[in-house]
Write a protein that holds these residues in place. Sequence first.
Motif, mmCIF file in Angstrom:
data_model
loop_
_atom_site.group_PDB
_atom_site.id
_atom_site.type_symbol
_atom_site.label_atom_id
_atom_site.label_comp_id
_atom_site.label_asym_id
_atom_site.label_seq_id
_atom_site.Cartn_x
_atom_site.Cartn_y
_atom_site.Cartn_z
ATOM 1 N N THR A 109 0.836 -1.209 0.000
ATOM 2 C CA THR A 109 0.000 0.000 0.000
ATOM 3 C C THR A 109 0.865 1.250 0.000
ATOM 4 O O THR A 109 2.052 1.211 0.354
ATOM 5 N N LEU A 110 0.244 2.372 -0.366
ATOM 6 C CA LEU A 110 0.987 3.630 -0.395
ATOM 7 C C LEU A 110 1.365 4.094 1.010
ATOM 8 O O LEU A 110 2.324 4.825 1.192
ATOM 9 N N THR A 111 0.601 3.682 1.969
ATOM 10 C CA THR A 111 0.837 4.170 3.330
ATOM 11 C C THR A 111 1.626 3.196 4.198
ATOM 12 O O THR A 111 1.822 3.444 5.386
ATOM 13 N N GLU A 112 2.109 2.097 3.618
ATOM 14 C CA GLU A 112 2.715 1.055 4.452
ATOM 15 C C GLU A 112 3.978 1.521 5.182
ATOM 16 O O GLU A 112 4.335 0.959 6.216
ATOM 17 N N GLY A 113 4.646 2.528 4.641
ATOM 18 C CA GLY A 113 5.867 3.004 5.290
ATOM 19 C C GLY A 113 5.612 4.048 6.350
ATOM 20 O O GLY A 113 6.561 4.654 6.842
ATOM 21 N N TRP A 114 4.348 4.278 6.681
ATOM 22 C CA TRP A 114 4.003 5.329 7.647
ATOM 23 C C TRP A 114 3.411 4.729 8.913
ATOM 24 O O TRP A 114 3.238 3.530 9.020
ATOM 25 N N GLY A 115 3.082 5.611 9.852
ATOM 26 C CA GLY A 115 2.516 5.145 11.117
ATOM 27 C C GLY A 115 3.589 4.506 11.982
ATOM 28 O O GLY A 115 4.785 4.814 11.831
ATOM 29 N N PRO A 116 3.214 3.597 12.854
ATOM 30 C CA PRO A 116 4.200 2.944 13.730
ATOM 31 C C PRO A 116 5.329 2.284 12.934
ATOM 32 O O PRO A 116 6.466 2.208 13.413
ATOM 33 N N ALA A 117 5.019 1.840 11.700
ATOM 34 C CA ALA A 117 6.054 1.180 10.884
ATOM 35 C C ALA A 117 7.227 2.116 10.607
ATOM 36 O O ALA A 117 8.382 1.682 10.554
ATOM 37 N N LEU A 118 6.936 3.382 10.424
ATOM 38 C CA LEU A 118 8.012 4.331 10.152
ATOM 39 C C LEU A 118 8.935 4.443 11.363
ATOM 40 O O LEU A 118 10.163 4.378 11.236
ATOM 41 N N HIS A 119 8.346 4.614 12.515
ATOM 42 C CA HIS A 119 9.177 4.761 13.713
ATOM 43 C C HIS A 119 10.002 3.498 13.964
ATOM 44 O O HIS A 119 11.185 3.580 14.291
ATOM 45 N N ASP A 120 9.380 2.356 13.785
ATOM 46 C CA ASP A 120 10.106 1.098 13.992
ATOM 47 C C ASP A 120 11.259 0.965 12.991
ATOM 48 O O ASP A 120 12.370 0.565 13.348
#
Lengths: 133, 531
Positions: free
Chosen positions: B364-375
Amino acid sequence: MPLTPEERTRLEALAGIMLPGGAGMSGASDVNLAQDPVDRVLHIEPALTARLSRFLSQVRVVRTMPDVETLAQQDPQGFKALGTVLANAYFMHEEIRRQIGYPGQEARDSSGGLTGQDLALLRPVQERGPIHR
Amino acid sequence: MLEIRSDVVIVGAGPSGAVAALELARAGMSVTVLEQGDWVAAEEFDGARPEWELTQLSKWHPNPNVRGRPEDYPIDATDSEVNPLMFAGVGGAALIYGAHWVRFMPSDFRVRTLDGVADDWPFTYEDLAPFYEYVEESMAVSGLSGNPAYPDGAPCPLPPLPIGKVGRKAAEGMNRLGWHWWPGSNAIPSRAYRGLQPCVLRGTCGTGCSDGAKATPDRTHWPEAQKLGVRLVTGARVSEVETDAQGRACGAVWIDRNGIRHRAQGDVVILCANGIGTPRLLLMSGLAGRSGMVGRRLMMHPYAGVMGTFDEDLESWVGPAGQILVSMQFYETDTTRGFVRGAKWNCMPAGGPQSFRAGYTGGTLTEGWGPALHDSVRRKFGRSFEWGIIGEDLPVAENRLTLSENLTDSDGLPAPEIHYRMSGNTHRMLAFHTARAVEAMEAAGAIATEVTPLIRDCGWHLMGTAVMGDDPETSVVDQFGHVHDVPNLYVMDGSTFPTSSGMNPTATIMAVAARSVLDLIESRGDIAPSR
């Protein structure tokens, strides 16, 4: 042209979902990302403003990442602009840099060259001899 | 309309144009150089500023279609698997190159003889070695002599840059496997050298050196060339090479930023406009068409990468970037691998935190965002580095540049249209090499690896589109860059390369240009020095 108050409110909502904080890093709202940090990015890259505004104009209610994904699928280029603005505002922020231990691309002395440890590592490569035809 | 007259007219002020201009000026000839870009001062680059990662997406992007500066021409790459990259300016694409400085290996000049593919070069490594040495002195090359990948050890005039934590980690992995590695050689001085500052390991070489350290022709060649009287015209987009009634090249027409046409006349014209710009200009001028090879055999070095993440702090934003290490372990042909020729590896730092924010997995376009980005940033930032893989791109006639019928630049000149596909040999080569690079990362202790099988924005190395050879029916220029069909017209950039090697080509572009221009000076008695 600066963002309108309405655009900024929508941007705050998106930033809160996309950069919620965690793993020892502040969230967007903790550092007021949609205020001065975003303005700083748009000042450096004013060409992003129009694409960002266009994307924000489509935003109504966003509460979850799937909501953001729906918007992103409708306007991938606008979402790319949003991502560029948020990520740069975030990682240019002094507090975030401190949290991840990033001093920026700092200058260091390069005169030390190879260390004794480096040269010891190199010895087996030298001992194996030529590898060219 | 300006009318300029000089002994020699050169198109392009990048690495090859700089070598040619300086040598001609030293020989006492009058030289005019036409460069479509401008001077770029070190303080214009953003490496030392927090917005470094932001502006590399725009004004310092290597793809002219993204950058879109007034001096750039657009490129139609919709029919290409790889985007050509370049930079228009005094110093050329070197302004934003990584300064990886590697000679081609001896086998690169004899691929037909050794491997039965493509063509041998008209000269050998040994023929070119003195010219490598000559240009390496001017380009402040730092490195460790004695590399067993070369018969002469590829000597370097300056000692190597530090390899740091990243280099040591990578080297440990290679040693566990018994594989070749060597400290990277870079056109970046490890100490103050001929007006260049010593490298400060800022790691932003690929977006321009803000510290005045990286060796680029605007600093290494143009000051002396201008002192010797070379006339360097910037903002000059050449639209045509002119010929006289006898078919001899006699000058070039250029268009300034206001759209006004001017003429530079000369006894000799030399094209140094890179592997895209040079054939584009030949095609626009209707010249050198006998062999039908102008624009064909385009080689761009498909590039793959393997990123390894480690469970320790490697300070992996620290430079040079620049190559920290190289490996030629799998450079030479081994037919049991299912392909011929090979690839060079370069170990590079991973850069700033934004290298780890995006999701590139096709989800997805947003997969690199949210908690995943911080991790992702927490796990990878400062703890990752890359083995980059430059595979030898064998020449194929169908990989070519033509003139677009639909797209033009801001002066109405036809844009280049790129038709390019990776061969089966290249696919197999990159698959083999990425698998080995994963092993190298794991041997070094990586806790995770990510393979990027092909980076679309990787066409830095533009070669082959005005190929050299002895036969005018199958090649465009002779071994010294003289166009077979057109007296007085020369090509001295990477367009002339019969094969691409698996090496970054700037060292060879400059060495071949030096060999060609020194031959021109020696052999052309009819160009009388004007001073």
